[in-house]
Each structure stands twice: as C-alpha cells, then as structure tokens.
Motif scaffolding. Sequence first.
Motif, PDB file in Angstrom:
ATOM      1  N   ALA A 141       5.863  13.106   1.533  1.00 16.40           N
ATOM      2  CA  ALA A 141       4.772  13.702   0.750  1.00 16.40           C
ATOM      3  C   ALA A 141       4.561  12.926  -0.548  1.00 16.40           C
ATOM      4  O   ALA A 141       3.434  12.634  -0.956  1.00 16.40           O
ATOM      5  N   PHE A 142       5.652  12.582  -1.193  1.00 21.29           N
ATOM      6  CA  PHE A 142       5.627  11.847  -2.456  1.00 21.29           C
ATOM      7  C   PHE A 142       4.974  10.474  -2.286  1.00 21.29           C
ATOM      8  O   PHE A 142       4.054  10.099  -3.016  1.00 21.29           O
ATOM      9  N   GLN A 143       5.429   9.712  -1.281  1.00 19.51           N
ATOM     10  CA  GLN A 143       4.954   8.330  -1.152  1.00 19.51           C
ATOM     11  C   GLN A 143       3.502   8.284  -0.674  1.00 19.51           C
ATOM     12  O   GLN A 143       2.718   7.443  -1.124  1.00 19.51           O
ATOM     13  N   ILE A 144       3.155   9.188   0.240  1.00 20.26           N
ATOM     14  CA  ILE A 144       1.765   9.202   0.718  1.00 20.26           C
ATOM     15  C   ILE A 144       0.828   9.500  -0.448  1.00 20.26           C
ATOM     16  O   ILE A 144      -0.189   8.825  -0.627  1.00 20.26           O
ATOM     17  N   THR A 145       1.188  10.500  -1.264  1.00 20.51           N
ATOM     18  CA  THR A 145       0.359  10.829  -2.429  1.00 20.51           C
ATOM     19  C   THR A 145       0.250   9.618  -3.354  1.00 20.51           C
ATOM     20  O   THR A 145      -0.834   9.257  -3.815  1.00 20.51           O
ATOM     21  N   ASP A 146       1.384   8.984  -3.591  1.00 20.13           N
ATOM     22  CA  ASP A 146       1.411   7.793  -4.439  1.00 20.13           C
ATOM     23  C   ASP A 146       0.477   6.712  -3.876  1.00 20.13           C
ATOM     24  O   ASP A 146      -0.249   6.051  -4.625  1.00 20.13           O
ATOM     25  N   ASP A 147       0.509   6.563  -2.567  1.00 18.83           N
ATOM     26  CA  ASP A 147      -0.299   5.520  -1.943  1.00 18.83           C
ATOM     27  C   ASP A 147      -1.799   5.825  -2.018  1.00 18.83           C
ATOM     28  O   ASP A 147      -2.618   4.902  -2.001  1.00 18.83           O
ATOM     29  N   THR A 148      -2.147   7.116  -2.099  1.00 20.53           N
ATOM     30  CA  THR A 148      -3.577   7.426  -2.241  1.00 20.53           C
ATOM     31  C   THR A 148      -4.077   7.059  -3.640  1.00 20.53           C
ATOM     32  O   THR A 148      -5.254   6.764  -3.817  1.00 20.53           O
ATOM     33  N   LEU A 149      -3.169   7.085  -4.631  1.00 22.14           N
ATOM     34  CA  LEU A 149      -3.582   6.796  -6.016  1.00 22.14           C
ATOM     35  C   LEU A 149      -4.177   5.399  -6.144  1.00 22.14           C
ATOM     36  O   LEU A 149      -5.039   5.154  -6.986  1.00 22.14           O
ATOM     37  N   ASP A 150      -3.691   4.494  -5.291  1.00 20.01           N
ATOM     38  CA  ASP A 150      -4.191   3.125  -5.327  1.00 20.01           C
ATOM     39  C   ASP A 150      -5.699   3.080  -5.058  1.00 20.01           C
ATOM     40  O   ASP A 150      -6.377   2.126  -5.453  1.00 20.01           O
ATOM     41  N   TYR A 151      -6.206   4.104  -4.383  1.00 19.31           N
ATOM     42  CA  TYR A 151      -7.629   4.141  -4.025  1.00 19.31           C
ATOM     43  C   TYR A 151      -8.426   5.174  -4.810  1.00 19.31           C
ATOM     44  O   TYR A 151      -9.617   5.330  -4.581  1.00 19.31           O
ATOM     45  N   THR A 152      -7.746   5.907  -5.730  1.00 21.48           N
ATOM     46  CA  THR A 152      -8.468   6.982  -6.409  1.00 21.48           C
ATOM     47  C   THR A 152      -8.246   7.044  -7.915  1.00 21.48           C
ATOM     48  O   THR A 152      -9.140   7.425  -8.651  1.00 21.48           O
ATOM     49  N   ALA A 163      -2.712  -1.544 -11.789  1.00 18.91           N
ATOM     50  CA  ALA A 163      -4.086  -1.880 -11.449  1.00 18.91           C
ATOM     51  C   ALA A 163      -4.520  -1.140 -10.188  1.00 18.91           C
ATOM     52  O   ALA A 163      -3.761  -1.012  -9.229  1.00 18.91           O
ATOM     53  N   LEU A 164      -5.726  -0.650 -10.200  1.00 20.08           N
ATOM     54  CA  LEU A 164      -6.298   0.012  -9.028  1.00 20.08           C
ATOM     55  C   LEU A 164      -6.498  -1.027  -7.914  1.00 20.08           C
ATOM     56  O   LEU A 164      -6.833  -2.165  -8.177  1.00 20.08           O
ATOM     57  N   GLY A 165      -6.275  -0.584  -6.674  1.00 18.69           N
ATOM     58  CA  GLY A 165      -6.453  -1.516  -5.561  1.00 18.69           C
ATOM     59  C   GLY A 165      -5.340  -2.550  -5.468  1.00 18.69           C
ATOM     60  O   GLY A 165      -5.464  -3.546  -4.766  1.00 18.69           O
ATOM     61  N   LYS A 166      -4.231  -2.285  -6.152  1.00 19.77           N
ATOM     62  CA  LYS A 166      -3.135  -3.254  -6.212  1.00 19.77           C
ATOM     63  C   LYS A 166      -2.485  -3.446  -4.838  1.00 19.77           C
ATOM     64  O   LYS A 166      -2.228  -4.575  -4.422  1.00 19.77           O
ATOM     65  N   ASP A 167      -2.219  -2.334  -4.142  1.00 22.30           N
ATOM     66  CA  ASP A 167      -1.632  -2.446  -2.805  1.00 22.30           C
ATOM     67  C   ASP A 167      -2.525  -3.297  -1.908  1.00 22.30           C
ATOM     68  O   ASP A 167      -2.041  -4.174  -1.185  1.00 22.30           O
ATOM     69  N   LEU A 168      -3.811  -3.004  -1.978  1.00 24.13           N
ATOM     70  CA  LEU A 168      -4.765  -3.746  -1.152  1.00 24.13           C
ATOM     71  C   LEU A 168      -4.732  -5.230  -1.506  1.00 24.13           C
ATOM     72  O   LEU A 168      -4.680  -6.095  -0.627  1.00 24.13           O
ATOM     73  N   ALA A 169      -4.728  -5.521  -2.801  1.00 22.82           N
ATOM     74  CA  ALA A 169      -4.699  -6.911  -3.254  1.00 22.82           C
ATOM     75  C   ALA A 169      -3.443  -7.625  -2.769  1.00 22.82           C
ATOM     76  O   ALA A 169      -3.465  -8.815  -2.457  1.00 22.82           O
ATOM     77  N   GLU A 170      -2.336  -6.865  -2.697  1.00 19.08           N
ATOM     78  CA  GLU A 170      -1.075  -7.466  -2.251  1.00 19.08           C
ATOM     79  C   GLU A 170      -0.948  -7.474  -0.727  1.00 19.08           C
ATOM     80  O   GLU A 170       0.073  -7.899  -0.192  1.00 19.08           O
TER      81      GLU A 170
END
Lengths: 327, 327
Positions: free
Chosen positions: B209-220, B229-236
């Motif tokens: 639950a924690f990590q999924i929520t964290d991973d949504t932050l990258d897009y919101t 930085a926003l979109g950081k996961d995507l950039a990486e």
Amino acid sequence: MIMTLQDVWNEYKQDMEKMEQSIFENLGSDVPLIQQVGKYILNAGGKRFRPMLLLLSARLCGYQGNGSDYLLGSVVEFIHTASLLHDDVVDEAKLRRGQSSANSLWGSQASILVGDYLYSKALSHAVGLKNQRVMDTLAETTTTMSEGEVLQLMQIQNVDLTESDYYRLVESKTGVLIIASCKLGAIISNAPATREEALAEYGRKLGLAFQITDDTLDYTADQKQLGKALGKDLAEGKVTLPFINLISKVTPLERDKLKEILEADTITDDHLAYTFELMGTYGAVDEALETAQTFSREAARALEVFPDSHARQSLLALAEYVVQRER
Amino acid sequence: MIMTLQDVWNEYKQDMEKMEQSIFENLGSDVPLIQQVGKYILNAGGKRFRPMLLLLSARLCGYQGNGSDYLLGSVVEFIHTASLLHDDVVDEAKLRRGQSSANSLWGSQASILVGDYLYSKALSHAVGLKNQRVMDTLAETTTTMSEGEVLQLMQIQNVDLTESDYYRLVESKTGVLIIASCKLGAIISNAPATREEALAEYGRKLGLAFQITDDTLDYTADQKQLGKALGKDLAEGKVTLPFINLISKVTPLERDKLKEILEADTITDDHLAYTFELMGTYGAVDEALETAQTFSREAARALEVFPDSHARQSLLALAEYVVQRER
C-alpha cells in the motif's frame, strides 16, 4: 618442507578446490545480473588469500568440524570482493588485476548493488553457523573496514599524513579482514585464547607487510605485471608509505613540488618521472620494502607458540610470499 | 481513540523521543565525515516509519524487555538510510525529501562508503543482542533487499513489466524491511508464531500500500510537496503500477509512443504532458490508488487476531495514513 606459495597450493590442493566450489555455490542468487557480475569478479584472478588464511588457521588449530571452514572462507572472500567492487566505483578504476573492472563493464550502479548483495550474502551465510563469536568478529570487522574506507577518503591529498596515520588506515581498511580470517580459523576450532591471539597477531603483521608491499608496486611495477596503471595511487592523491618516507627526507623545495603533484587534477608523465627519480635518490621505496620485511618477520615470530606442522610451514611461507611479489 | 498519524505521535511521544536519541547515539563513529553525512541523512526529514512499526509491534505483543526495541529501531532505520544513500547514487538523485541529496553535497564516494558503514553498524548492533532469530531475520532481509535493487536495475525501461513482476520488485526492494520491522517487534517479545505471522502479513500488505501510493505521487504530486522531481521514475525508466495499468489499456499507437518515452535518454515536457494526459484519460493513477486502498484494508484485517489496544489502533492508523499521504 613447505617453502613457497606453490608448495602451499600443492599441499592443500583438494581443500582449496572444495573452497573454490563453496565460493561459487554460496553466491546463490537466481538474479542473472548478480550471477554474471558476481562470477566475473570472483573469477577475476583473485588468489583466495583470505580463504586460504582461514583454512590454514583452522588446520593449525586442529579444526575437526564439518565445513564451517569452507563456508567462512566464502564469507571472507565475499566481503573482500564486495569491498573491491565498491572501491573500484569510488576510485573510478578501469582495470582490476589487469582485466576490465566490473564498473567499466556493467556500470557503477551494478557494482554498488552487487557489492551490497555480496555483503548481505556473506552475513547471511555466517548467521547460519549460529556462532556468536563468529558474528561478533565479522560485525566488528566490516564496521572497521567501512570506517577505514571513509578515513582514506578524508586523507586524500594529505601531504602531512604520518606513518602512524598510514598504519591505522592500512589496519582498518585491509588489515582487519586478514586478521579476522586468521582469528575465525581459531574460533571455529575452539582454540584457546593464546592461540587465537597469536593468529590475530600474525594476521595483523601479515596485513601490514602485504599492504606496504602492494603500495610500493605503484612506484615500481610495470603496468602489465601490476594489472593497474603505474602511479595510480599518486594520481588519486593516496599517500602511502613510500611517499611518506620520501616527504620526510626531501628539501623544502622538493616538498612543495611533491605537494603540487599530489594535489594535481591530472598527473603528467613529467610528474611521474620527477617523483620516481626522487624515490630512487632517497631510497624511499627500498625503505618501505625493508619495513614490510620487518613486519613479515614479526608475523612469522607470532607463530612460534605453535609446534611445527604443514599448516604452520604454510603460514610462514605466506608471510614470505607477501613481501616477495613480482615487481 | 487513536485515528491519525498525529494521534500516534502524541500517544508514543516519549517512546519515539527515546528512539530518536537511540538512533543518534548508535551512529557512533569518531570519523568526522561519517558523523557529518550520517547525521545529515538521518536528520533529512525521515518519518521514522520503520522504527515506529517496530515499536508498535513490540507494544502490541506486550514487549517487556530492556531497550531492544529502541536498539532494533535504530538498526532498521540504519538499513533503510544506507539503502537510500546507495539508491541516490545509483539514480544520480539531486534531491531527497526536498533537500539536497547526500551525494550532491559530499559526492557519490562518501555516500557509498557511509552507506556501507551504516549497514555494518546496523549489523553490529543487532549482533550484540545475541538473538539468533533476530539475526536470521535481518540477514534474510538485507539479502532480499539487495537482490531487489539489482532486479529493479535489470527491469529499467522494460515496458512489458507485469503487475506480478512489480509486486515482486516492491516486496523485495521495500516490503521486506517493513515486514522485518513488524516481525522483529514480535520476535523480541517472544510472541507466539500466529501473532508474528499476523504482523508479518500486516507488514507485507502495508508495504505494498505504501509503495504503490508513493509510486502514484510521481504522476500527481507537485515538486514542492514530493521533494523530488515530478516524472522522475518515468525519466529513469522505472515502470510502476500506474504505468502498468496504463499500458494494459492504451491503443497500440499510444503504447509505441509510451515505450519511446520510457526509453528516451532525456524526458521532455511534451513527454510528461502526453503521459499525464493519458493517465487521466484511462484512470490509471486512480486504479493504482484503489489497489493501494485494497492492500491497506488487507493490512488492517491481518491485525484482527489481536485484541483492541492503543498499539493496535496505532497500527490501523498507519495503514490508513500510508494511502492518504498528501498529493
């Protein structure tokens, strides 16, 4: 009579083959990149010096157990290998023992993470032995090693590093794992404290002799024999015993020039030629080698509490070997 | 009734202050750079989530001992912090929780080596407890974590990553330390196996639950709130659940475009705008948040074997908290 490293290998061939098998079996991950990088670095010409010390120390103390020697041999080799992986990233090394370094082949990311894996795996195997003294020794060892690495980083380009600073660095960075390898052999054999301490003392002096000799190679070996670039320590601003010896003898003008070279962003052929010539003039490398010889003799002396045996002869041969590596 | 994270802090204020003290006392090195980097990263806005889980799990199981909870709280925080230090080097991150990352302040060398120190120090403190099950748990945890990190590295830019691959990644990279924090609380309290397993199950679902929520932050999230930085996961090139949800819904043409963005060397504002718009159109982020909610409810359900208590209310509040972080 066991006299040379080759004699030691011949005498303990079967044991060291089992050790080798244990090292690769214990790597044990089904993650392909861990297998790939792990096998590469474990195959990259390591002499299994620490596993051999562990095995011989156990034999010297009459070890009768069931494979803890091979298991702990892989544990100390994993810890050593992990530290090499991280070292090479920290130093941005391109070569390791004459081959491409793991970071130059797979990138620093893989080297950092596979290094972490090897540390954890080493710990994991050791925990499985359920031996508190083994764990105490390993925990203290890895903590001191990592402190030593940070200390070294802080001492980069420090022209005022003293001989005792240097010994402290060497003992914490390199020495403690060699000491631990010897001590663990005694611990798993339930050897009396005097014998364990004698082996620790042997390891302490052996580690110093080993590292000092290694540090002279930076100023004497040609690149092909050494498997890394000549003058590399100097280029990285690492102050070692030959340099400390030299600084203590030179004129103020020469000292200024050496300081400048140590602090230079890139080292030139002129820098190297200048330093090497001064080293020759003042006999700084020879003096370091004599110091290494002294430590080697002290290592041998530490084993006097043990009666003669193949294991003792072998450890004495190793003490000779570390100061006689090809130059 | 304890309902919010603030309620939990109010209820366990004294305990968490002792925990905080224990964390800084246990850092314990006289090497200045270790003190400096260690204190900086330990002070850099961490919520002490894992130490708190450990404390609450111990309270839930009626822990009556003498400080093992605070000690192991620092151990799990050190392991977490070490992994952040290495992660930030691997990701070349400039920011961590809105502040400069340690590697951007002291260089990647210091981050690698201080990370190694924290791992070793954690191990060292844990070994001092002389508790075999504690060591088994920690050894397995750090090994799985480092495997998870390597797995993640191998899955970079893999547009075909499945939901179950993703869960496996999350559990090994993030989940196991959360699980371990909960389990260790039970272990030091000598709780029966059913309770230890219930806490492990709570931790497993909480971690997801924690990590999924964290991973949504990258897009919101906006950059200021997220501290990165926003979109950081995507950039990486890191594929997370919102992206996996999206890929499963888009047209072949949109998929090709997303693949191109994931594999791009640098990500542009156009790339981000395109991806964010598709995420909205297909509800991919909302779907991920619903999945996180489901895991949060399952975490709560795992605690049904325990009678009501402040500790249980607090763990339930944490399960709520992880899916309600600011967006």
